[in-house]
Design an enzyme around this catalytic site. Structure first.
Site, PDB file in Angstrom:
ATOM      1  N   ASP A 291       0.854  -1.143   0.072  1.00  0.00           N
ATOM      2  CA  ASP A 291       0.098  -0.006   0.258  1.00  0.00           C
ATOM      3  C   ASP A 291       0.912   1.350  -0.128  1.00  0.00           C
ATOM      4  OD1 ASP A 291      -2.092   1.632  -0.052  1.00  0.00           O
ATOM      5  OD2 ASP A 291      -3.220   0.937   1.638  1.00  0.00           O
TER       6      ASP A 291
HETATM    7  C1  BGC Z   1      -5.074   3.207  -0.014  1.00  0.00           C
HETATM    8  C2  BGC Z   1      -5.078   2.339  -1.131  1.00  0.00           C
HETATM    9  C3  BGC Z   1      -4.946   2.846  -2.506  1.00  0.00           C
HETATM   10  C4  BGC Z   1      -3.573   3.609  -2.667  1.00  0.00           C
HETATM   11  C5  BGC Z   1      -3.363   4.249  -3.828  1.00  0.00           C
HETATM   12  C6  BGC Z   1      -3.724   4.105  -0.282  1.00  0.00           C
HETATM   13  O1  BGC Z   1      -3.585   5.200   0.624  1.00  0.00           O
HETATM   14  O2  BGC Z   1      -5.008   2.665   1.154  1.00  0.00           O
HETATM   15  O3  BGC Z   1      -6.350   1.428  -0.987  1.00  0.00           O
HETATM   16  O4  BGC Z   1      -5.105   1.819  -3.488  1.00  0.00           O
HETATM   17  O5  BGC Z   1      -3.784   4.363  -1.511  1.00  0.00           O
HETATM   18  O6  BGC Z   1      -4.054   5.268  -4.115  1.00  0.00           O
END
Ligand code: BGC
Length: 757
Positions: A291
């Site tokens: 993530d």
């Molecule tokens: C989120 C993810 C997301 C990623 C990219 C993160 O803050 O937890 O779910 O896919 O950002 O935007």
């Protein structure tokens, strides 16, 4: 940004690669051989480059570790980036891809990732809302359309579906998943993977999907986002992992790990989850992306000393690509050179990444998603129709006293009141991709479209809910004091035959980082409702919300309540379809609505405890100041007709692990209009080697019934439905007595029993 990319692309001449694309293509037959043929000619630096993902400069979803304004052109040209996220449009993706293809030595195309969560341009209901339709075909179709629209804009990878089980309405990201139940979420996971990825990933209208967040993120303690997670092995395997297993079995191309630590180990650094379970036991061959900076965040967890240490932990644990964390780029080459890391681990990660790129057909045509013609295939009107259709199916009718709904033709004067009544932004919800702000059909517009000339519609906002700028990262300011609009709202309510009261949550009240300790109607909304109710008892409360709300007062007083989530582009029209009876509501809650926030986390498939009930004194598992049951339970939702369930009949009272039992129930439409019922099957294992839930959803069927019609609905109970992760750490069923339950919601069920021999 777009301009910047265009400019850079013109500056660099085409580089002659050591290995030409056509060489790679002609020298190998199947994907594995192709992957190896590329891997074999890569330097260590180039391999590590594939494991690096950077964001474009927009849609940042967290603190970036690098220079946010610097597009990583140097790394791109050297082939040291495997993927970018948040780079959009045919032009921008083409130019970024060109930098790689025309400059780098090996010319490995980039993947372009983006959060396509509930639509791309056409916005569908937020995932929690859409799940209330229980309509897997519809959910697959909305994912297909999202993929089509995203693919036409350069995107070939979505970070969806989010399949974190969540039972805590305080957690803002509950809106992004499929609710509290592992079985339902598993089926949704499969439907979404099918929808995004299509029959074949190499179809240019298919995009790679991501099962996220692996794992446990929805169990953040106290519902506070990113917080620590305490779950034992039993809960992990029986509740959290099943949807991920379903996604893996459905062939999802990628997984994303999660920010949280789980029982002392950050998921990003969790070898058991990633290497043993996912890549080992489940034999899954895709790749895991971290993530946003979650590898680097292991420093903040106090689990890694520095970026290099974090990189070492993450790679050893099985994280294949670093999203925006700068750790792999910083640490991996050094770690291998110092002999601290086996290059085979890097080879495995790169092999996985290349495999997905080959499957997407990127080596054949790196620009296949940057095709200016693709946009012509988008039928916007058809997509809007689907948006309306799925939106109306997602609406849940909680209460309908005095048969206030559907609106009768004798209602000639309707007051539409509330901060969300003419809000064209809230229905677009959070995680809105390229859905335009203020582009949805509002409730007021929908009601006006549907009401016809003979009905007078008046409108008053009554009060604001969210104030100031409303956007992804900004905290939302709630109006807690300004009631200056109440008077005018009360005046129109007095004169109306009926009030449609639009309350709930702003689009940016739920979503990432939007945890709340209060889940009632925020700001002055409850007071507004009470003032309106004093002067007009015919109130239809229409809620727009991304989480279960605490609405006890309304449940007791307001005669009709409709849950309309955040329904997307066609929201207002879909709501009007239900209010005016053009569509008979069929949605059922995928998550329990509590009586009080203190009940959270609340879910139907809880354990019995050693003290389930003892009405004579206080020493049992309950609250002294509130009921312990849900106000509206999982699976609940009314229709404008009435469904009656007959007794269950079982084909046998005994089964073996190889056999099965058929359970049949007659379901009758006892009302006067046609309707659709979600018939739900639950099972309970009465005695087992671990404690088991009081009931678990194990099947459901959508049944359409004409007035007076009865259908026999049959479910087959097979051994796999009885299996669980038991005391010996095995997925298995255990002989003994079971209950089988069928009905229209988790709290109102016909019961029978059988024995597994
Ligand atoms: C989120 C993810 C997301 C990623 C990219 C993160 O803050 O937890 O779910 O896919 O950002 O935007």
């Amino acid at each position: 940004m777009k301009k910047r990319i265009l400019l850079l692309a013109c500056l660099f001449p085409v580089f002659t690669a050591t290995a030409q694309k056509s060489d790679i293509k002609s020298s190998v037959k199947d994907v594995e051989a192709k992957v190896d043929s590329v891997l074999n000619i890569m330097t260590l630096e180039e391999k590590v480059g594939q494991m690096v993902q950077y964001s474009g400069t927009w849609d940042l979803t967290g603190p970036a570790t690098g220079d946010q304004n610097q597009f990583r052109e140097e790394q791109l040209k050297k082939g040291l980036v495997g993927s970018m996220l948040n780079v959009l449009s045919v032009e921008a993706t083409r130019e970024a891809q060109k930098m790689v293809m025309e400059n780098s030595r090996i010319k490995i195309p980039l993947m372009f990732g983006y959060d396509v969560i509930h639509g791309f341009k056409t916005i569908f209901p937020v995932p929690l809302g859409e799940t209330a339709s229980w309509d897997l075909e519809a959910m697959e179709e909305t994912a297909r359309i999202s993929a089509l629209e995203a693919a036409a804009d350069g995107v070939n990878w979505t970070f969806a579906p989010m399949i974190d089980i969540s039972r805590d309405a305080r957690w803002g990201r509950i809106m992004e998943g499929a609710g509290e139940d592992p079985y339902l979420t598993s089926r949704v996971a499969e439907a979404k993977v099918r929808g995004y990825q299509g029959e074949d990933l190499s179809d240019p209208a298919s995009i790679a999907a991501t099962a996220k967040h692996f794992a446990g993120y929805g169990f953040a303690e106290a519902g506070r986002d990113y917080n620590t997670v305490h779950v034992g092995e039993n809960e992990l395997h029986n509740t959290i992992l099943p949807p991920f297993k379903a996604a893996a079995d459905a062939g999802v191309a990628t997984f994303m790990n999660s920010f949280n630590d789980i029982d002392g180990t950050p998921s990003t650094g969790n070898r058991i989850l990633q290497r043993e379970i996912l890549k080992g036991n489940w034999d899954w061959d895709g790749f895991i992306v971290s993530d946003w900076a979650s590898i680097a965040e292991m420093r903040d967890h106090g689990y890694a000393e520095d970026l290099t240490h974090a990189a070492e932990i993450a790679l050893k644990a099985g994280s294949d690509m670093d999203m925006e964390g700068g750790t792999y780029e910083t640490g991996l080459v050094k770690l291998v050179e110092e002999g601290k890391l086996d290059e085979q681990l890097i080879n495995d990660a790169v092999r996985r990444i290349l495999r997905v790129k080959f499957k997407l057909g990127l080596f054949e045509d790196p620009y296949r998603y940057s095709n200016p013609e693709a946009i012509n295939k988008i039928d916007k009107a058809a997509h809007r129709e689907v948006a309306r259709d799925v939106a109306k199916k997602s609406i849940v009718l909680l209460k309908n006293e005095k048969n206030l709904l559907p609106l009768s033709s004798s209602v000639k004067n309707i007051a539409v009141i509330g901060p969300l009544a003419d809000d064209k932004n809230t229905p677009i919800g959070n995680w809105r991709a390229q859905g335009e702000a203020n582009s949805a059909v509002s409730i007021l517009e929908g009601v006006r479209n549907a009401a016809g000339k003979n009905v007078k519609i008046t409108y008053e906002k009554g009060a604001d809910l969210g104030m100031g700028e409303r956007s992804f990262l900004k905290p939302l300011e709630i109006n807690k004091t300004d009631k200056s609009g109440f008077k005018a709202a009360v005046e129109v309510a007095k004169k109306a035959d009926l009030v449609i009261l639009a309350l709930g949550e702003d689009a940016f009240q739920s979503g990432e980082g939007r945890s709340q300790v209060n889940i009632g109607l925020a700001g002055v909304q409850k007071e507004l409702m009470q003032e309106i109710f004093k002067v007009n008892k015919n109130v239809v409360l229409v809620l727009q919300n991304g989480r279960p709300l605490e609405i006890s007062w309304a449940a007791e007083n307001i005669p009709a309540i409709v849950v309309a989530w955040q329904l997307g582009t066609e929201s207002g029209n879909a709501i009007a379809d239900v209010l005016f009876g053009k569509y008979n509501p069929s949605g059922k809650l995928p998550v329990s609505f509590p009586r009080a926030v203190g009940q959270e986390p609340l879910y139907y498939n809880q354990k019995m405890t050693g003290r389930p009930t003892n009405p004579t004194d206080v020493t049992y598992s309950a609250y002294t100041d509130e009921e312990k049951t849900a106000l509206y339970p999982f699976g609940y939702g009314l229709s404008y007709t009435i469904f009656k369930y007959g007794d269950l009949s079982l084909s046998s009272k005994e089964m073996t692990q190889q056999g099965s039992i058929k359970v049949t129930v007659p379901v009758t439409n006892a009302g006067s209009i046609a309707g659709k019922e979600v018939v739900q099957l639950y099972l309970r294992d009465l005695v087992a080697s671990t404690t088991r839930p009081v009931k678990e959803l194990k099947g459901f069927e959508l049944v359409q019934l004409q007035p007076g019609e009865t259908k026999q609905v049959t479910f087959e109970i097979t051994n796999d439905l009885l299996e669980f992760y038991n005391a010996e750490r095995k997925w298995t069923s255990e002989p003994g007595k079971f209950q089988v339950m069928v009905g229209g919601n988790s709290a109102d069920l016909k019961v029978e029993s059988f024995e597994l021999k």
